[in-house]
Design an enzyme around this catalytic site. Structure first.
Site, PDB file in Angstrom:
ATOM      1  N   HIS A   1       0.785  -1.485  -0.126  1.00 23.93           N
ATOM      2  CA  HIS A   1       0.016   0.127  -0.240  1.00 23.93           C
ATOM      3  C   HIS A   1       1.250   0.963   0.234  1.00 23.93           C
ATOM      4  O   HIS A   1       0.462   2.173   0.193  1.00 23.93           O
ATOM      5  CB  HIS A   1      -0.932  -0.107   1.465  1.00 23.93           C
ATOM      6  CG  HIS A   1      -2.129  -0.861   1.427  1.00 23.93           C
ATOM      7  ND1 HIS A   1      -3.089  -1.540   0.270  1.00 23.93           N
ATOM      8  CD2 HIS A   1      -2.587  -1.352   2.102  1.00 23.93           C
ATOM      9  CE1 HIS A   1      -3.669  -2.366   0.043  1.00 23.93           C
ATOM     10  NE2 HIS A   1      -3.610  -2.330   1.563  1.00 23.93           N
TER      11      HIS A   1
ATOM     12  N   ARG B   1     -10.150   3.166  -6.182  1.00 19.61           N
ATOM     13  CA  ARG B   1     -11.414   3.168  -6.461  1.00 19.61           C
ATOM     14  C   ARG B   1     -11.990   4.259  -5.929  1.00 19.61           C
ATOM     15  O   ARG B   1     -11.491   5.184  -5.416  1.00 19.61           O
ATOM     16  CB  ARG B   1     -12.049   1.848  -4.990  1.00 19.61           C
ATOM     17  CG  ARG B   1     -13.237   1.208  -5.042  1.00 19.61           C
ATOM     18  CD  ARG B   1     -13.400   0.383  -3.868  1.00 19.61           C
ATOM     19  NE  ARG B   1     -15.123  -0.082  -4.282  1.00 19.61           N
ATOM     20  CZ  ARG B   1     -15.680  -0.611  -3.305  1.00 19.61           C
ATOM     21  NH1 ARG B   1     -14.664  -1.301  -2.277  1.00 19.61           N
ATOM     22  NH2 ARG B   1     -16.686  -1.516  -3.260  1.00 19.61           N
TER      23      ARG B   1
HETATM   24  P1  A3P Z   1     -16.832  -3.587   0.331  1.00 25.48           P
HETATM   25  O1  A3P Z   1     -16.294  -3.143   1.394  1.00 25.48           O
HETATM   26  O2  A3P Z   1     -17.581  -2.460  -0.698  1.00 25.48           O
HETATM   27  O3  A3P Z   1     -17.506  -4.770  -0.313  1.00 25.48           O
HETATM   28  P2  A3P Z   1      -9.124  -4.351  -0.488  1.00 25.48           P
HETATM   29  O4  A3P Z   1     -10.014  -6.130  -0.895  1.00 25.48           O
HETATM   30  O5  A3P Z   1      -8.128  -3.689  -1.055  1.00 25.48           O
HETATM   31  O6  A3P Z   1      -9.275  -5.143   1.564  1.00 25.48           O
HETATM   32  O7  A3P Z   1     -10.842  -4.535  -0.448  1.00 25.48           O
HETATM   33  C1  A3P Z   1     -11.997  -5.039   0.089  1.00 25.48           C
HETATM   34  C2  A3P Z   1     -12.716  -4.043  -0.518  1.00 25.48           C
HETATM   35  O8  A3P Z   1     -13.617  -4.820  -1.931  1.00 25.48           O
HETATM   36  C3  A3P Z   1     -14.487  -5.103  -0.035  1.00 25.48           C
HETATM   37  O9  A3P Z   1     -15.696  -3.799  -0.667  1.00 25.48           O
HETATM   38  C4  A3P Z   1     -14.705  -6.106  -0.593  1.00 25.48           C
HETATM   39  O10 A3P Z   1     -16.213  -6.524  -1.075  1.00 25.48           O
HETATM   40  C5  A3P Z   1     -14.241  -6.134  -2.582  1.00 25.48           C
HETATM   41  N1  A3P Z   1     -14.346  -7.702  -3.176  1.00 25.48           N
HETATM   42  C6  A3P Z   1     -13.515  -8.224  -2.134  1.00 25.48           C
HETATM   43  N2  A3P Z   1     -12.609  -9.071  -3.199  1.00 25.48           N
HETATM   44  C7  A3P Z   1     -13.696  -8.853  -4.276  1.00 25.48           C
HETATM   45  C8  A3P Z   1     -13.158  -9.804  -5.148  1.00 25.48           C
HETATM   46  N3  A3P Z   1     -13.537 -10.799  -5.879  1.00 25.48           N
HETATM   47  N4  A3P Z   1     -14.658  -8.784  -6.390  1.00 25.48           N
HETATM   48  C9  A3P Z   1     -14.596  -7.394  -6.382  1.00 25.48           C
HETATM   49  N5  A3P Z   1     -14.555  -7.001  -4.967  1.00 25.48           N
HETATM   50  C10 A3P Z   1     -14.373  -7.862  -4.211  1.00 25.48           C
END
Ligand code: A3P
Length: 313
Positions: free
Chosen positions: A130, A152
């Site tokens: 990150h 995002r």
């Molecule tokens: P939401 O909280 O809006 O549902 P990161 O992976 O950077 O921690 O981000 C987490 C976000 O990505 C969460 O969003 C999660 O639900 C979403 N996410 C995780 N896996 C995913 C996938 N395979 N496809 C799309 N979104 C995904």
């Protein structure tokens, strides 16, 4: 040696004690280092990386703003990069392991205690971070190492970050969290500065930085998967396309598939429960949480910060 290690640990402790800090969750704080808010778990490793890390020309480094879909990107890139050794079948590693467990995090594997980690990998190194652009080890920018950057919509990022932090134990209210976020105090924040760093680099050096948006991935997944494979140096062949490889990867890495796997319902990564990486996976969920004033405030900051940059989210 032992003595040197102790000196390094001491240096980190002293450094942390000199930096401005803000409460994040529980007894956890974020520390402001060179303009960015970092966690004490990542900061010593990051400094160790800045001093020692040697990126290689064949490396692929995934960088994202937290909560912008890192888990998804890791699943997609791992599947693409390793498809020769892990074809998509019932033995695929993603069915048994959370995507985060399948690749190192730069600032975690490379720490003051572990200066020479073994990163050898038959098909080139794939790791994530990150880290803001301004704090990257010099060798990442100077070598041929490629960077895939994911971001995002900022309102959705905030809402996802808020839920995640609550699950970690944050006690602050949505309003307090929102205030801090807008002031730039979020993991690796200010989020706008994080984004702008990589956006500008991607404009100057498109062969070095692939700049991706979560919404675009959702909207045109096949197109972006092919783009990703090409950028990573492992393009999808016409034969693979004919055999339905693109849909297979997208299906394997989809939110519905991954979030329903036993490992992601019950396992843990580091100190985080795997299920916390999967919430809704939808675009525009901010509408269910932010008042119109809050939305306007983020939009206003975004418009000001991104003015003239060509970036919109
Ligand atoms: P939401 O909280 O809006 O549902 P990161 O992976 O950077 O921690 O981000 C987490 C976000 O990505 C969460 O969003 C999660 O639900 C979403 N996410 C995780 N896996 C995913 C996938 N395979 N496809 C799309 N979104 C995904």
């Amino acid at each position: 040696d032992q003595n040197q290690e102790e000196l390094k640990q001491e240096y980190c402790k002293t450094l942390l004690s000199t930096l401005p800090k803000e409460r994040w969750f529980g007894s956890s704080y974020l520390y402001k280092y060179n303009g960015f808010w970092l966690s004490p778990e990542m900061l010593p490793g990051l400094i160790a990386c800045q001093n020692n890390f040697q990126a290689q020309d064949t490396d692929v480094l995934l960088i994202s703003t937290p909560k912008s879909g890192t888990t998804w990107l890791k699943a997609l890139t791992f599947t693409l990069a390793n498809r020769k050794i892990y074809p998509i079948n019932q033995n695929h590693p993603l069915l048994k392991q959370n995507p985060h467990s399948l690749m190192p995090i730069m600032e975690f594997f490379f720490s003051p205690e572990k200066l020479n980690p073994d990163l050898s990998c038959p098909l080139g190194r794939l790791y994530s971070s990150h880290c803001p652009l301004a704090l990257l080890p010099e060798s990442v920018l100077k070598s041929g190492c490629k960077i895939v950057y994911l971001c995002r919509n900022i309102k959705d990022t905030f809402v996802s970050y808020w839920h995640f932090s609550k699950k970690l134990g944050a006690e602050a209210s949505l309003e307090e969290f929102f205030y801090m976020f807008c002031e730039g105090m979020s993991l690796s924040g200010p989020v706008w500065d994080h984004l702008l760093g990589y956006w500008r680099e991607s404009l100057e050096n498109p062969e070095k930085v692939l700049f991706l948006k979560y919404e675009a991935l959702q909207e045109k997944p096949s197109f972006h998967l092919k783009l990703l494979a090409e950028f990573m140096g492992c393009p999808i062949s016409p034969e693979e396309e004919t055999c339905g490889f693109v849909d297979e990867v997208l299906g394997l890495c989809s939110f519905d598939n991954l979030s329903n796997l036993e490992v992601n319902k019950s396992g843990t990564f580091w100190t985080v429960r795997n299920e916390m990486f999967f919430r809704k996976g939808k675009v525009g969920d901010w509408k269910n949480y932010l008042t119109s004033e809050m939305a306007e405030r983020i939009d206003h900051i975004t418009a000001q910060k991104f003015f003239g940059s060509g970036l919109s989210l």
